[in-house]
Design a protein around this motif. Structure first.
Motif, PDB file in Angstrom:
ATOM      1  N   GLY A  72      52.444 -66.157  33.414  1.00  0.00           N
ATOM      2  CA  GLY A  72      51.162 -65.537  33.062  1.00  0.00           C
ATOM      3  C   GLY A  72      50.075 -66.569  32.807  1.00  0.00           C
ATOM      4  O   GLY A  72      48.938 -66.415  33.252  1.00  0.00           O
ATOM      5  N   VAL A  75      48.872 -67.889  36.103  1.00  0.00           N
ATOM      6  CA  VAL A  75      47.957 -66.953  36.772  1.00  0.00           C
ATOM      7  C   VAL A  75      46.575 -67.084  36.150  1.00  0.00           C
ATOM      8  O   VAL A  75      45.560 -67.150  36.845  1.00  0.00           O
ATOM      9  CB  VAL A  75      48.462 -65.493  36.651  1.00  0.00           C
ATOM     10  N   ARG A  76      46.537 -67.151  34.817  1.00  0.00           N
ATOM     11  CA  ARG A  76      45.262 -67.275  34.124  1.00  0.00           C
ATOM     12  C   ARG A  76      44.536 -68.559  34.525  1.00  0.00           C
ATOM     13  O   ARG A  76      43.312 -68.572  34.618  1.00  0.00           O
ATOM     14  CB  ARG A  76      45.500 -67.252  32.607  1.00  0.00           C
ATOM     15  N   ARG A  99      44.562 -52.878  40.172  1.00  0.00           N
ATOM     16  CA  ARG A  99      44.211 -52.993  38.763  1.00  0.00           C
ATOM     17  C   ARG A  99      45.195 -53.923  38.047  1.00  0.00           C
ATOM     18  O   ARG A  99      44.807 -54.733  37.198  1.00  0.00           O
ATOM     19  CB  ARG A  99      44.282 -51.601  38.142  1.00  0.00           C
ATOM     20  N   LEU A 100      46.476 -53.815  38.409  1.00  0.00           N
ATOM     21  CA  LEU A 100      47.470 -54.679  37.771  1.00  0.00           C
ATOM     22  C   LEU A 100      47.325 -56.122  38.228  1.00  0.00           C
ATOM     23  O   LEU A 100      47.669 -57.044  37.495  1.00  0.00           O
ATOM     24  CB  LEU A 100      48.877 -54.154  38.043  1.00  0.00           C
ATOM     25  N   TRP A 103      45.529 -58.084  35.806  1.00  0.00           N
ATOM     26  CA  TRP A 103      46.127 -58.013  34.461  1.00  0.00           C
ATOM     27  C   TRP A 103      45.645 -59.144  33.552  1.00  0.00           C
ATOM     28  O   TRP A 103      45.293 -58.920  32.400  1.00  0.00           O
ATOM     29  CB  TRP A 103      47.653 -58.040  34.593  1.00  0.00           C
ATOM     30  N   THR A 104      45.623 -60.369  34.072  1.00  0.00           N
ATOM     31  CA  THR A 104      45.258 -61.504  33.210  1.00  0.00           C
ATOM     32  C   THR A 104      43.766 -61.548  32.896  1.00  0.00           C
ATOM     33  O   THR A 104      43.351 -62.259  32.001  1.00  0.00           O
ATOM     34  CB  THR A 104      45.661 -62.855  33.854  1.00  0.00           C
ATOM     35  N   ARG A 106      42.076 -58.539  32.439  1.00  0.00           N
ATOM     36  CA  ARG A 106      41.770 -57.147  32.096  1.00  0.00           C
ATOM     37  C   ARG A 106      40.711 -57.117  30.986  1.00  0.00           C
ATOM     38  O   ARG A 106      40.627 -58.012  30.157  1.00  0.00           O
ATOM     39  CB  ARG A 106      43.033 -56.401  31.666  1.00  0.00           C
ATOM     40  N   GLY A 107      39.921 -56.075  31.025  1.00  0.00           N
ATOM     41  CA  GLY A 107      38.842 -55.981  30.038  1.00  0.00           C
ATOM     42  C   GLY A 107      37.527 -56.511  30.590  1.00  0.00           C
ATOM     43  O   GLY A 107      36.466 -56.158  30.097  1.00  0.00           O
ATOM     44  N   ARG A 149      46.070 -57.796  45.815  1.00  0.00           N
ATOM     45  CA  ARG A 149      46.442 -57.818  44.397  1.00  0.00           C
ATOM     46  C   ARG A 149      46.319 -59.243  43.844  1.00  0.00           C
ATOM     47  O   ARG A 149      45.842 -59.445  42.723  1.00  0.00           O
ATOM     48  CB  ARG A 149      47.884 -57.308  44.240  1.00  0.00           C
TER      49      ARG A 149
END
Ligand SMILES: Nc1ncnc2c1ncn2[C@@H]1O[C@H](COP(=O)(O)OP(=O)(O)O)[C@@H](O)[C@H]1O
Ligand SMILES: [Mg+2]
Lengths: 235, 289
Positions: A72, A75-76, A99-100, A103-104, A106-107, A149
């Motif tokens: 994770g 990915v970020r 959308r997934l 994920w990193t 999100r918001g 994605r």
């Protein structure tokens, strides 16, 4: 120094070593290709870079810093893998898959809309099928979704594992063309392939044999090198 | 007849509350959680210990009971579910039955199998609904079920809820987008245990309770409710629970009291289940996301 510098990377599964010291350097903004026969260790290399497989030895520098951390966290930091075999979420819709992918991040709804627009412009088919379950897409569409994605996470370095696997020559060309566009928009790309046709668009190419990089050079030069093609690519 | 329907509605709310937790775990893990009732059991016993035995305020007992349920959920996740991650789902099912039996045995050992009374959330006389005396606690139970079912249905549409579904569909893909399937697993079991704890805490005061009270009488109708609703649908579990409660009690009245059919309660539940599954094998609202 490149965006990614790998030196003497060793990794494997359990006690079975697969990578026996992989070294390669990838320039920022380039479209690099890693070629090799089945079982050479290409997927293992990408899994190790994505943090999905422990590394037993060697150094990896990303953007000048030692590369460590959870999948994770990587990915970020911009390293995004498009795994071999697509691995879309079959019982979720195309849009939910995308959308997934974000994920990193999100918001961040502005970035989400921007990335979604970009994915739909590169792969219009995904836009047409946004409410369809990913498991019901064709192989080619699933590959587009897997790449899309990956793009949703705003990657700096996109690792694409055998996008052409099981695709018709025409679809393969389409997917390669899309990757070319993604690269031209500023994303550094490392494509793993067995299909030597990808060399036409590669700036840099590496050939992997039994867990080592045995040839490295310009993509176009390698395309013309009959000896290299026959010896290492089986074509 | 009206009184039986009203009784069924409120009994069905308990089934629904358990079924919602069962569906949550099934969606995330494809596991049939036979331990779901005992999350309620441990919550009721811990609350009893704090409120009745130690004389602490109700809210301390409630929070303590729910905390114990969540702790049990996380323990089950770490000690049982995680090591069996790659085993067949049948093995996991058997292990979860084992968890329930173990939890019941431990409560029997520590607390002795005597009936107990847990104070309700709200004291006060019953109200008359269709001729049945309904306790305020039962009204709360139905309201809480409605709110929880709504909240959980909404949860599965959020990013976090999608991450739960994603982890159940493809672990590697979940990792690739940056989700930690381990964290998701803890979240799911913690949430399911919390919902189970709420069910136990609210249901125990409706009558008397003994070790295993949730598992012995509530779990099978709750599973029927989950299946009726489609096994993957939170609103389905809600509707399934209520329908089973009503049909069960209507069956007790019509078949049992009018016609003297033995086993009228179970008979009507399974007749409803078979009928629905014959017409809609996917259940009332079965659908993934
Ligand atoms: N999960 C695994 N467990 C054990 N060995 C594996 C696993 N995956 C791949 N290997 C072995 O590692 C070697 C390299 O595999 P891989 O990296 O997948 O090759 P490539 O992607 O180049 O086809 C092969 O010999 C393969 O058998
Ligand atoms: Mg491979």
């Amino acid at each position: 120094m490149g965006l990614l510098d790998v030196s003497n990377l060793r990794a494997g599964y359990g006690s079975v070593p697969v990578l026996h010291g992989v070294s390669m350097s990838i320039e920022e903004g380039s479209n690099a290709v890693l070629l090799g026969l089945n079982g050479a260790g290409k997927t293992t290399t990408l899994l190790a870079l994505a943090g999905l497989l422990p590394v037993s030895d060697g150094d990896v520098y990303y953007d000048g810093e030692p590369l460590t951390g959870s999948p994770g966290a990587r990915v970020r930091s911009g390293i995004v893998l498009v795994p071999e075999g697509r691995h879309v979420f079959p019982a979720l819709t195309v849009r939910q898959n995308l959308r997934l992918g974000a994920w990193t991040v999100r918001g961040d709804s502005r970035r989400f809309r921007q990335n979604l627009g970009e994915v739909y412009s590169i792969f219009p088919r995904l836009g047409e099928r946004s409410d369809q379950l990913a498991g019901t897409l064709s192989g080619g569409e699933q590959q587009m979704l897997a790449i899309g994605r990956g793009l949703m996470a705003s990657p700096r370095l996109l690792l694409i594992d055998e996008a052409s696997l099981g695709l018709s020559p025409k679809l393969t060309e389409q997917v390669f063309e899309a990757v070319k566009v993604i690269n031209q928009r500023g994303v550094t790309v490392l494509m793993v392939e067995q299909n030597a046709g990808v060399l036409e668009q590669a700036d840099t190419a590496f050939v992997m044999q039994q867990g080592r990089i045995t040839v490295a050079g310009k993509g176009s030069a390698m395309l013309d090198d009959e000896a290299v093609r026959e010896a290492y690519l089986g074509s | 007849m009206g009184a039986f329907v009203a009784l069924g509605l409120f009994q069905g709310a308990v089934y629904g509350l358990l079924a919602v937790g069962i569906v949550m775990v099934y969606k995330a893990k494809r596991a049939f959680n036979f331990a779901q009732g005992e999350f309620g059991g441990i919550a009721a016993f811990c609350a009893y210990l704090l409120i009745v035995a130690l004389g602490l305020p109700y809210w301390v007992g409630a929070v303590g009971g729910l905390a114990a349920a969540v702790a049990m959920g996380l323990l089950v996740e770490r000690a049982i579910v995680r090591p069996l991650e790659s085993s067949s789902r049948t093995i996991l099912l058997v292990a979860l039955v084992g968890v329930a039996l173990f939890a019941i045995a431990v409560t029997v050992l520590l607390a002795e199998p005597v009936p107990r009374v847990l104070p309700p959330l709200v004291e006060g006389g019953g109200v008359d609904i269709l001729g049945a005396g309904i306790q305020p606690q039962q009204l709360i139970l139905l309201a809480v079920l409605a709110v929880l079912a709504g909240a959980l249905a909404w949860f599965f549409r959020t990013d976090l809820g999608l991450a739960v579904l994603a982890s159940s569909q493809d672990t590697l893909a979940a990792r690739v987008v940056g989700i930690s399937p381990e964290a998701v697993s803890r979240l799911v079991w913690g949430m399911a245990a919390l919902v189970g704890g709420v069910a136990g805490l609210l249901y125990a005061p409706v009558g008397i309770f003994t070790p295993g009270f949730m598992t012995a009488t509530m779990l099978v109708p709750a599973f029927a409710a989950a299946v009726l609703g489609g096994m993957t649908s939170v609103p389905g579990a809600f509707i399934g629970g209520i329908s089973i409660g009503i049909v069960q009690n209507a069956g007790i009245y019509l078949l049992g009291q009018q016609w003297q059919v033995p086993g009228a309660s179970q008979l009507s539940v399974f007749a409803l289940l078979m009928l629905v599954l014959l017409i809609r094998p996917q259940g009332l609202l079965g659908k993934e996301a």
